[in-house]
Design a protein around this motif. Structure first.
Motif, PDB file in Angstrom:
ATOM      1  N   HIS A 159      -0.735 -46.460 -36.637  1.00  0.00           N
ATOM      2  CA  HIS A 159      -1.747 -45.485 -37.060  1.00  0.00           C
ATOM      3  C   HIS A 159      -1.597 -45.145 -38.542  1.00  0.00           C
ATOM      4  CE1 HIS A 159      -3.834 -44.737 -33.341  1.00  0.00           C
ATOM      5  NE2 HIS A 159      -2.689 -44.573 -32.688  1.00  0.00           N
ATOM      6  N   GLN A 160      -0.366 -44.996 -39.006  1.00  0.00           N
ATOM      7  CA  GLN A 160      -0.157 -44.740 -40.437  1.00  0.00           C
ATOM      8  C   GLN A 160      -0.692 -45.898 -41.276  1.00  0.00           C
ATOM      9  OE1 GLN A 160       0.987 -42.118 -42.043  1.00  0.00           O
ATOM     10  NE2 GLN A 160       1.831 -40.862 -40.408  1.00  0.00           N
ATOM     11  N   LEU A 161      -0.471 -47.128 -40.802  1.00  0.00           N
ATOM     12  CA  LEU A 161      -0.930 -48.296 -41.538  1.00  0.00           C
ATOM     13  C   LEU A 161      -2.454 -48.354 -41.560  1.00  0.00           C
ATOM     14  CD1 LEU A 161       0.591 -50.511 -43.049  1.00  0.00           C
ATOM     15  CD2 LEU A 161       0.279 -51.989 -41.057  1.00  0.00           C
ATOM     16  N   LYS A 162      -3.093 -48.021 -40.448  1.00  0.00           N
ATOM     17  CA  LYS A 162      -4.559 -47.964 -40.436  1.00  0.00           C
ATOM     18  C   LYS A 162      -5.066 -46.937 -41.442  1.00  0.00           C
ATOM     19  CE  LYS A 162      -4.705 -48.782 -35.451  1.00  0.00           C
ATOM     20  NZ  LYS A 162      -4.958 -48.103 -34.165  1.00  0.00           N
ATOM     21  N   GLU A 163      -4.452 -45.764 -41.451  1.00  0.00           N
ATOM     22  CA  GLU A 163      -4.887 -44.713 -42.374  1.00  0.00           C
ATOM     23  C   GLU A 163      -4.720 -45.156 -43.817  1.00  0.00           C
ATOM     24  OE1 GLU A 163      -2.582 -41.377 -41.141  1.00  0.00           O
ATOM     25  OE2 GLU A 163      -3.484 -41.342 -39.147  1.00  0.00           O
ATOM     26  N   GLY A 164      -3.589 -45.817 -44.096  1.00  0.00           N
ATOM     27  CA  GLY A 164      -3.365 -46.310 -45.448  1.00  0.00           C
ATOM     28  C   GLY A 164      -4.395 -47.343 -45.850  1.00  0.00           C
ATOM     29  N   LEU A 165      -4.726 -48.244 -44.935  1.00  0.00           N
ATOM     30  CA  LEU A 165      -5.702 -49.287 -45.244  1.00  0.00           C
ATOM     31  C   LEU A 165      -7.113 -48.730 -45.380  1.00  0.00           C
ATOM     32  CD1 LEU A 165      -4.354 -52.167 -42.996  1.00  0.00           C
ATOM     33  CD2 LEU A 165      -4.675 -52.258 -45.482  1.00  0.00           C
ATOM     34  N   LEU A 166      -7.466 -47.776 -44.555  1.00  0.00           N
ATOM     35  CA  LEU A 166      -8.795 -47.173 -44.682  1.00  0.00           C
ATOM     36  C   LEU A 166      -8.920 -46.430 -46.011  1.00  0.00           C
ATOM     37  CD1 LEU A 166      -9.338 -45.866 -41.037  1.00  0.00           C
ATOM     38  CD2 LEU A 166     -10.321 -47.898 -42.114  1.00  0.00           C
ATOM     39  N   THR A 167      -7.848 -45.753 -46.422  1.00  0.00           N
ATOM     40  CA  THR A 167      -7.839 -45.097 -47.728  1.00  0.00           C
ATOM     41  C   THR A 167      -7.962 -46.131 -48.845  1.00  0.00           C
ATOM     42  OG1 THR A 167      -6.418 -43.349 -46.842  1.00  0.00           O
ATOM     43  CG2 THR A 167      -6.541 -43.536 -49.222  1.00  0.00           C
ATOM     44  N   ALA A 168      -7.256 -47.251 -48.692  1.00  0.00           N
ATOM     45  CA  ALA A 168      -7.306 -48.303 -49.709  1.00  0.00           C
ATOM     46  C   ALA A 168      -8.686 -48.957 -49.774  1.00  0.00           C
ATOM     47  CB  ALA A 168      -6.232 -49.344 -49.417  1.00  0.00           C
ATOM     48  N   LEU A 169      -9.340 -49.117 -48.622  1.00  0.00           N
ATOM     49  CA  LEU A 169     -10.693 -49.667 -48.620  1.00  0.00           C
ATOM     50  C   LEU A 169     -11.654 -48.746 -49.356  1.00  0.00           C
ATOM     51  CD1 LEU A 169     -10.960 -51.045 -44.970  1.00  0.00           C
ATOM     52  CD2 LEU A 169     -11.248 -52.387 -47.070  1.00  0.00           C
ATOM     53  N   TYR A 170     -11.506 -47.457 -49.158  1.00  0.00           N
ATOM     54  CA  TYR A 170     -12.342 -46.480 -49.873  1.00  0.00           C
ATOM     55  C   TYR A 170     -12.076 -46.555 -51.377  1.00  0.00           C
ATOM     56  CZ  TYR A 170     -14.272 -41.951 -51.273  1.00  0.00           C
ATOM     57  OH  TYR A 170     -14.988 -40.974 -51.891  1.00  0.00           O
ATOM     58  N   HIS A 171     -10.793 -46.653 -51.731  1.00  0.00           N
ATOM     59  CA  HIS A 171     -10.419 -46.761 -53.146  1.00  0.00           C
ATOM     60  C   HIS A 171     -11.000 -48.036 -53.758  1.00  0.00           C
ATOM     61  CE1 HIS A 171      -7.927 -46.500 -56.749  1.00  0.00           C
ATOM     62  NE2 HIS A 171      -7.534 -47.749 -56.527  1.00  0.00           N
ATOM     63  N   ARG A 172     -10.946 -49.142 -53.006  1.00  0.00           N
ATOM     64  CA  ARG A 172     -11.480 -50.398 -53.531  1.00  0.00           C
ATOM     65  C   ARG A 172     -12.996 -50.333 -53.698  1.00  0.00           C
ATOM     66  NH1 ARG A 172     -10.771 -56.176 -50.480  1.00  0.00           N
ATOM     67  NH2 ARG A 172     -12.512 -55.358 -49.253  1.00  0.00           N
TER      68      ARG A 172
END
Length: 389
Positions: A184-197
């Motif tokens: 779940h932490q990894l999903k949250e990190g990736l979703l945040t990174a997708l928004y940043h990208r």
């Protein structure tokens, strides 16, 4: 421009329909993230060694020996394509670098330093793909080259200590909870990174450790130590600051049930359902604070009274009164309910059903469609070599 509000919901694509995920991770946490993206439309290419993901061999005695798709493997690998690449060879390393050059996300679970040795670390891959999101899962962080295993982390982060009845030995939880929390932490990190990208056009490195994920999930138990300086004590399934909450009671008909009474009003309704209104007026039980102080006395009274009544009838009455309570069910009983069936992935021909990792719904996309079954080892390797994957 955003789609018109009058557009039919079923005309909208799944949110990750244009993403390519390259999964170099194995076991549970990383693959759970891979299945999450697959369920929401991404193409997930699972790269396995010639021996395959080790969970292909983790079988119970009831499973067929001739298949390489175990129940454990299937819990995190629906909707993916499997290709075998030997990363210990220069040719295999080059293949992965070429795949990563067009990928949106790379999922890894290497010990610190191993990805660099194989030439598939973030610094290497980002040169050909600056927009790449590289997710690196470790046991203890980037500076500790120690393999992370869920059972060990449950012990080291305090979970096993707490998961025991008073006077009994610590117990591991029956699922790999730390792995799932890290996923779940990894999903949250990736979703945040997708928004940043989406805002900047830049990729990023996302690091998650099992240890940090475990510690972040200690919640009120950690706060107890931080606020009071007192270590939380093992209490079985009871709650340290709410009574009655979590304790298992055996009803007269053999039904096991659990109460989750978090408000004084709910306790009064419980007493009415048990035909013991005098308990609600007793100063020892009138407030939650008083009930915590007199926990042992109240628990004895509840065990005796609930043991005299029909558990199913009591649960029905408590539901009508708005008192949180539930039956203790087996896994099979839980999945056989309507809500459990709705979370299942339909079985492929000749196969078995699976379980969704996505447990939320959104009006922004249609219902998640059926997924392909967990792939056999290297099922798409020939297609990859032929350039068709």
């Amino acid at each position: 421009m955003p789609p018109s509000s009058s557009a039919a919901p079923d005309a909208l694509p799944l949110p990750f329909a244009d993403l390519l995920v390259l999964e170099l991770a194995s076991v549970l946490a990383g693959p759970q993230v891979g299945q999450f993206f697959a369920e929401l439309g991404a193409r997930v290419l699972k790269v396995e060694s010639p021996a395959g993901d080790v969970t292909r061999t983790w079988k119970t005695s009831a499973e067929a020996a001739e298949t390489d798709v175990s129940a454990y493997f299937s819990c995190a690998n629906w909707g993916k394509q499997s290709v075998v690449i030997d990363l210990t060879t220069p040719a295999g390393q080059q293949q992965v670098r070429e795949l990563a050059a067009t990928a949106d996300i790379v999922l890894t679970s290497y010990k610190p330093g191993d990805a660099e040795k194989l030439g598939v670390d973030y610094d290497t891959l980002k040169h050909r793909n600056p927009e790449l999101l590289y997710a690196h899962l470790t046991g203890y962080g980037p500076d500790t080259a120690r393999a992370g295993y869920d059972a060990v982390l449950q012990a080291e982060a305090g979970f096993m200590h707490l998961n025991a009845a008073p006077g009994q030995e610590p117990q591991k939880m029956p699922v790999a909870m730390i792995d799932l929390l890290a996923a779940h932490q990894l999903k949250e990190g990736l979703l945040t990174a997708l928004y940043h990208r989406a805002r900047t056009g830049r990729g990023s490195l996302i690091r998650v450790s099992l240890l940090d994920s475990a510690l972040a999930s200690l919640a009120n138990q950690a706060a107890t130590w931080l606020v009071t300086g007192h270590d939380p004590r093992p209490m079985g399934s009871g709650h340290p600051s709410i009574v009655p909450y979590g304790t298992v009671y055996a009803a007269g008909n053999g039904r096991g049930l659990v109460l989750a009474v978090g408000a004084d009003r709910q306790f009064r309704q419980l007493c009415a359902a048990l035909e013991r209104p005098e308990w609600a007026a007793d100063p020892r039980f009138q407030t939650n604070e008083a009930r915590v102080t007199h926990r042992a006395t109240l628990e004895t009274l509840l065990r005796q009274r609930i043991g005299e009544v029909d558990g199913d009838a009591l649960l029905w009455e408590l539901e009508k009164l708005g008192v949180p309570a539930g039956a203790v069910r087996t896994v099979g009983e839980a999945l056989a309910l309507g809500s459990g069936r709705a979370m299942q992935l339909p079985a492929a021909e000749g196969g078995f059903p699976g379980l969704r990792t996505v447990a939320f719904h959104s009006s922004a996309w249609p219902q998640v469609p059926a997924l392909s079954a967990p792939p056999r080892l290297g099922e798409q390797t020939d297609e990859l070599i032929a350039g068709k994957v």
